[in-house]
Design an enzyme around this catalytic site. Sequence first.
Site, PDB file in Angstrom:
ATOM      1  N   LYS A 192      27.014  47.337  54.667  1.00  0.00           N
ATOM      2  CA  LYS A 192      27.845  45.861  54.342  1.00  0.00           C
ATOM      3  C   LYS A 192      29.322  46.264  54.125  1.00  0.00           C
ATOM      4  O   LYS A 192      29.988  45.524  54.653  1.00  0.00           O
ATOM      5  CB  LYS A 192      27.008  45.142  53.371  1.00  0.00           C
ATOM      6  CG  LYS A 192      25.520  44.788  53.672  1.00  0.00           C
ATOM      7  CD  LYS A 192      25.095  43.791  52.397  1.00  0.00           C
ATOM      8  CE  LYS A 192      24.995  44.472  51.189  1.00  0.00           C
ATOM      9  NZ  LYS A 192      24.046  45.583  51.215  1.00  0.00           N
ATOM     10  N   GLU A 216      31.674  45.648  43.579  1.00  0.00           N
ATOM     11  CA  GLU A 216      30.769  46.803  42.988  1.00  0.00           C
ATOM     12  C   GLU A 216      31.199  48.215  42.822  1.00  0.00           C
ATOM     13  O   GLU A 216      30.819  48.849  41.960  1.00  0.00           O
ATOM     14  CB  GLU A 216      29.967  46.940  44.355  1.00  0.00           C
ATOM     15  CG  GLU A 216      28.721  47.882  44.331  1.00  0.00           C
ATOM     16  CD  GLU A 216      27.765  48.040  45.342  1.00  0.00           C
ATOM     17  OE1 GLU A 216      26.657  48.328  45.100  1.00  0.00           O
ATOM     18  OE2 GLU A 216      28.049  47.611  46.486  1.00  0.00           O
ATOM     19  N   GLU A 358      17.898  34.513  47.441  1.00  0.00           N
ATOM     20  CA  GLU A 358      18.108  33.542  46.405  1.00  0.00           C
ATOM     21  C   GLU A 358      18.531  32.161  46.909  1.00  0.00           C
ATOM     22  O   GLU A 358      18.261  31.209  46.193  1.00  0.00           O
ATOM     23  CB  GLU A 358      19.392  33.850  45.474  1.00  0.00           C
ATOM     24  CG  GLU A 358      19.037  35.326  44.899  1.00  0.00           C
ATOM     25  CD  GLU A 358      20.086  35.675  43.868  1.00  0.00           C
ATOM     26  OE1 GLU A 358      19.804  36.127  42.710  1.00  0.00           O
ATOM     27  OE2 GLU A 358      21.220  35.490  44.421  1.00  0.00           O
TER      28      GLU A 358
END
Length: 433
Positions: A192, A216, A358
Amino acid sequence: SNDIFDADHVAELQPDDFFRPQHGALWGAMRTLLHSGEPVDILTLERQLRGTGELRIVGGLEGLSSLADGLRFVPTHNTSHHAGAILRLARARRVQRALSEAADEAGHLDSRDVMAWIADVAHRIAALQVGDTDGFRSLTDVVDAAVQEARDRQEGKRKPFSWGLEALDARFDGGLGPGELVIVAGRPGMGKTVMGLEAMLASARRGEVPMLVELEMRDAQLGRRAIAANGEVDLGSTKDPRTERAWAAVIRGRDAVAKLGGKVWIDRLTLPRLISAARTWARNAGPNRGPVIVDYLQLLETAPEDRRLPREQQVAKISRELKLLALELEVPVVLLCQLNRDVEKREDKRPRLADLRESGAIEQDADSVVLLYRGGYYNKSEDKQAAEAIVAKCREGVPGTVHLRFEGHFSRFLDREGGDKGGASSPGMEYRQ
């Protein structure tokens, strides 16, 4: 003059756009009469104001007569211009009021709330920055805009935003369009971040100024991947170049990346801060701005007051706000996203739309969804470099599977010889809407 009510800007005026309360009351009564199909004159206006209890505000019948006498010889051909001036001045007063309220709030802030407050103030001000031409468009305006956009694209004046991969661009009718929210999703290890970085570097190479929000990785981690991808330097060498030749390759890669434009925001920031930072970036980048890339959704936090909500509702708010941001800034927003673990429980581990983690709102708000899959990650007998970008949803293109080559040592994806193999369908495909 009853026949100028539909002139440009006139019908947009609201009673609270007027500085003086009596003028606002008068305008509100006029609008009510005209909307109900009645003419506006001294008598109908007096009756309407008396019925709402506002006749006293405007000075009664005497005040109405005085106003009408004073305007008897005023020309009406500049009405649109005057109405536009009132709208702009009303907007200025609202900005002034918002700033005054913000100044009062600043005296009662806890230090932990400062960044959220700044983002909220910026949001309030931006919400008031409505152009004079905003509002209804005729059907003619809409189709003319489509034709003009096609003409600009054909003449090279308007280029779609590139993924940096020809086969993937082809799936999106040449690339991403302004205002699109695009999800790039996959399990950990699928690439990704590499895909997001590829889009950023491709944009920068074209002379655009993209924005990458990295939640991240640290600066050095992301920098090593950029050097490897753009400079064709082995990723391991960027961390520990042990020879002069390796060092020279790293420096060449560094210099190649440094020449490119683009902004990188590396921080654990909240959604309001991200939106505020993106607006600042867009103003500075001007017409050359590229895409906004966010790595990744599950690490993005909502405002403190929203954290009491269930996570599913928080994610829904994030996806909706980022879609609105894409429309506001007229750039694509590429949002990287984790898939849930259900993928790895199946024998066929190719991801599907239902695997988005989610919130179903992600799928709903997104214009396009790209799911990444590398069979060699799960099965040692498969080609380690074979990768699939499954375009599972695409409003401005054709869904299908794009076959790519993944070069982990260079931290990049490449087009694979033979293209997308005809764009075979994959599970969970949603066709052009």
